[in-house]
Structure formats: structure tokens, C-alpha cells
Design an enzyme around this catalytic site. Structure first.
Site, PDB file in Angstrom:
ATOM      1  N   SER A  46      61.787  26.837  23.722  1.00 51.93           N
ATOM      2  CA  SER A  46      60.413  27.287  24.190  1.00 51.93           C
ATOM      3  C   SER A  46      59.571  27.893  23.217  1.00 51.93           C
ATOM      4  O   SER A  46      58.394  28.214  23.379  1.00 51.93           O
ATOM      5  CB  SER A  46      60.653  28.436  25.285  1.00 51.93           C
ATOM      6  OG  SER A  46      60.880  27.732  26.496  1.00 51.93           O
ATOM      7  N   LYS A  87      56.279  26.196  23.044  1.00 53.64           N
ATOM      8  CA  LYS A  87      55.060  26.550  23.817  1.00 53.64           C
ATOM      9  C   LYS A  87      54.008  27.041  23.150  1.00 53.64           C
ATOM     10  O   LYS A  87      52.998  26.897  23.407  1.00 53.64           O
ATOM     11  CB  LYS A  87      55.648  27.558  24.813  1.00 53.64           C
ATOM     12  CG  LYS A  87      56.579  27.165  25.920  1.00 53.64           C
ATOM     13  CD  LYS A  87      56.776  28.034  26.901  1.00 53.64           C
ATOM     14  CE  LYS A  87      57.647  27.547  28.217  1.00 53.64           C
ATOM     15  NZ  LYS A  87      59.026  26.879  28.213  1.00 53.64           N
ATOM     16  N   TYR A 106      57.971  32.941  35.044  1.00 50.75           N
ATOM     17  CA  TYR A 106      57.874  32.004  33.768  1.00 50.75           C
ATOM     18  C   TYR A 106      58.542  30.589  34.187  1.00 50.75           C
ATOM     19  O   TYR A 106      59.238  30.590  34.869  1.00 50.75           O
ATOM     20  CB  TYR A 106      59.014  32.676  32.925  1.00 50.75           C
ATOM     21  CG  TYR A 106      59.146  31.898  31.509  1.00 50.75           C
ATOM     22  CD1 TYR A 106      58.357  31.745  30.598  1.00 50.75           C
ATOM     23  CD2 TYR A 106      60.269  31.331  31.063  1.00 50.75           C
ATOM     24  CE1 TYR A 106      58.227  31.001  29.197  1.00 50.75           C
ATOM     25  CE2 TYR A 106      60.489  30.744  29.929  1.00 50.75           C
ATOM     26  CZ  TYR A 106      59.475  30.579  28.978  1.00 50.75           C
ATOM     27  OH  TYR A 106      59.853  29.879  27.932  1.00 50.75           O
TER      28      TYR A 106
END
Length: 384
Positions: free
Chosen positions: A58, A61, A168
């Protein structure tokens, strides 16, 4: 300075808190610390280094978010527009509103989710490892989780109406599709042309280059005897889409260039990837009165422990923001995030430094690893 930080890393490896660890930090003038401890793979003699390739999961991201913000600056993307303007198939996504036995009950969302809600994780989309409902939905519909690399993951429902909660989830995977629609190119090309290429991040990509296989650390897990072993887990190398949410491999030395660009207000090494005003927005609360959850229970203990951020956190554009100074550590409104295989980064504009710490193992955020991350950050700030 470096010896005290080196000891923090080595002590954690010796104690078995992590299989191995690399860490790096920079200020506005360049790298101020780099170090590593432990083997690249459990049981090997080959040392882990700041040039080892990690699955950054992540931490992808913020890179994909930056690609989206570049399209905003070009005028090809409107953050306030409905996602369906760019990805018509998003209009089919419904809200999971409960269960009739093992059959999911779905309804239309109360409003059309916007691109900005993807950037801020307020669209209602979730992840299986933090949602028992999504674990159940995936089982009921025989849908694999997002790590499969299959486009079918985009049929997953919302867990709440858009704009009503911070949840999330797979928002940044959808955002990658939006970037492709806005830019007219694939996400890997948009990121290479707009970010990694200009910043000289030649060790960052969505698939393992042939030459990287020997320089990549495996995903470790603890065996029955409590010792670290290679899990054999690997990301799909021929996915059906490029995962803006988790797909990149990188090295500590490479990713710090991206962090330095954020620290520099969008500029690093004479190259500007974002305007200062855009970066300022990324480090500003973008979720209003909503809060980043103080604690998120696990729905999949093999993937993650409970995530305890504590109170007083907000979300910017792609970044977790602490609204208070953390004693001996980052100052208020630093931007940060992490990756599921235990990589973490932060950018502290007030102090003028950025740092990151890398390992590759599961599950995410065990207490002893979180202690290491805090000890590293404290030792770094103490040395400034």
C-alpha cells in the site's frame, strides 16, 4: 548518529521481531541515514540492504494518488466528478446492506461516489482483512481478494454510503482505473512517465524484472517453531490490471526519492512532479469531521493484527495525517502510510525530514514490529 540507529535495527532482528530490516531517511539536502540488519531471506548468508527489492504494497497508493493529482493539474481529471464519469462500470457497484442467511442483501448507494472519495477512502469500499462482511461476501460469491490481480475484484460492494465514513479499501485500485481513463494510457505507463522516470526511480515497477529476482526479499512468516521462513507468497506477475492499491516493488533507496519530492513540495533533483499547492492539499485534512479509526479490528489474522493508530488522525490526499506532534518523533501534519507486508514511510515537512523502514513478512503490524518502527523513528529524531 548511525551507530545508535544501527543497534535498534540489529536488536530487533536478534530478538526475532522481524526477519530482517532496512531503513533510510533524508532531509531537504539528501540522505542522512541508511542501514540494514539481517539476511535477505531467512537462513541465507546474503544480507538485506537498502538496494533490496521489497513488495511495498500500500505504499503504492501515494504513488498512484500522485498520478491522479498530475491529471488534475493537467485538467483531464475532476476530483469532484462521479467515478462513473470515468469508469461507467462503477455505476453498478451497490451497498452491502446485510445478509439473508448467506445471501448478500444489496441496495443502491444514497449518492454517487466521487473520485475524491476514492483518494480519501470515503467512498464506502473496503478490504477483506479489515471487514468480516467482505470476508463473508467473498466466500458467498466465490470472489478472490484483491491480491489475486483479477478484474472480478471490482464487483465488490460498498460497505457504507459514500461520504459517511472513512473505510480503508480498494479505492486506489479504482483510482488507477480512473487515471487510465483520464490519461489515455495504462497505469504503469502513467506512473513511469509522470513519476518514477522523472525522479530516476529505476528500481520501482509493477512486475519483477528478470534482474531483480535475486535482489528481492521473500515474504516471511513464522514457522511452527517460531522461526522465520519463506512463505512462498508472491504477487501475480501477470495481473489483469495494474494495482494502484498495492502493486509496486521498490527499494528503500528508490522510494526515498519519491518521499523527498513530497518533502520538497513536489520537486526533487530539479524535477517537479506536482505543484506546491497540490502537495499542500495532500498534507491537509480532506475528510472533514470524519476520523481515521483509532482502532481497526482484524478480520483475517493471517494477514494483519488489529491496527491501532490511536486518536487524532485524519486523512489528506493519499496520506495518513497525525494532527498532534508525536513526542520525540514526527511533528503534527506529517503524512505517512504503510504496506501490508510491513513497510512504512513518513514525510515530516515541519522538521524537514522523511524516513522509511522496510521488512517483508506477514501478518501486518505485530506489536513487536510496531515497537521497532517507533524505536527507529525516535533514534533518528534524537540524532538530528
Amino acid at each position: 548518529m548511525s551507530s545508535s540507529i544501527d543497534k535498534v535495527l540489529q536488536d530487533a532482528v536478534d530478538a526475532g521481531a522481524v526477519p530482517s530490516v532496512a531503513a533510510i531517511a533524508a532531509d531537504r539536502n539528501g540522505v542522512i541515514y541508511e542501514g540494514a540488519a539481517g539476511p535477505k531471506a531467512a537462513g541465507s548468508d546474503d544480507p538485506l540492504t537498502v538496494d533490496t527489492h521489497f513488495r511495498i504494497m500500500s505504499m503504492t497508493k501515494m504513488v498512484a494518488t500522485t498520478a491522479a493529482l498530475q491529471q488534475v493539474e493537467k485538467g483531464t481529471l475532476d476530483l469532484d466528478a462521479p467515478i462513473a464519469d470515468y469508469c461507467p462500470e462503477f455505476a453498478d457497484v451497490q451497498v452491502l446492506d446485510g445478509w439473508d442467511g448467506d445471501t448478500p442483501r444489496l441496495r443502491a448507494p444514497a449518492s454517487a461516489a466521487t473520485v475524491k472519495q476514492l483518494v480519501t477512502h470515503t467512498s464506502g469500499l473496503g478490504y477483506w482483512f479489515w471487514s468480516e462482511d467482505l470476508v463473508k461476501w467473498e466466500a458467498a460469491t466465490s470472489t478472490p481478494n484483491v491480491l489475486s490481480g483479477a478484474n472480478v475484484v471490482f464487483t465488490a460492494p460498498l460497505l457504507a454510503d459514500p461520504g459517511t465514513a472513512y473505510i480503508y479499501g480498494i479505492n486506489t485500485d479504482w483510482l488507477g482505473k480512473v487515471v487510465e481513463a483520464a490519461s489515455g494510457t495504462t497505469l504503469d505507463v502513467a506512473i513511469k512517465d509522470g513519476i518514477t522516470g522523472p525522479l530516476g526511480m529505476n528500481e520501482t515497477a509493477f512486475a519483477l524484472n528478470e534482474g531483480w529476482k535475486d535482489s528481492t526479499t521473500p515474504v516471511h512468516v513464522k514457522g511452527e517453531d517460531g522461526k522465520w521462513i519463506d512463505s512462498g507468497i508472491e504477487l501475480n506477475q501477470t495481473p489483469e490490471y495494474w494495482a494502484g492499491g498495492h502493486g509496486l516493488y521498490s527499494t528503500p533507496r528508490d522510494y526515498i526519492k519519491f518521499q523527498q519530492a513530497l518533502l520538497g513540495g513536489g520537486e526533487f533533483g530539479g524535477v517537479r512532479i506536482l505543484q506546491q499547492a497540490t502537495v499542500d492539499q495532500a498534507f491537509t485534512n480532506q475528510i472533514g469531521d470524519l476520523d481515521f479509526p483509532a482502532a481497526i479490528p482484524t478480520a483475517d489474522p493471517a494477514s494483519t493484527y488489529e491496527f491501532n493508530a490511536g486518536p487524532g488522525y485524519k486523512w489528506g490526499l493519499g496520506l495518513l495525517l497525525n494532527t498532534q506532534d508525536v513526542p520525540g518523533m514526527r511533528r503534527a501534519y506529517s503524512g505517512a502510510w504503510a504496506g501490508l507486508c510491513n513497510t512504512h514511510f513518513w514525510v515530516d515537512p515541519t522538521t524537514g525530514i522523511c524516513g522509511s523502514i522496510y521488512s517483508n513478512f506477514l501478518p501486518f503490524v505485530p506489536p513487536e514490529a510496531l515497537q521497532l518502527y517507533a524505536d527507529y523513528e525516535k533514534a533518528l529524531y534524537a540524532s538530528l
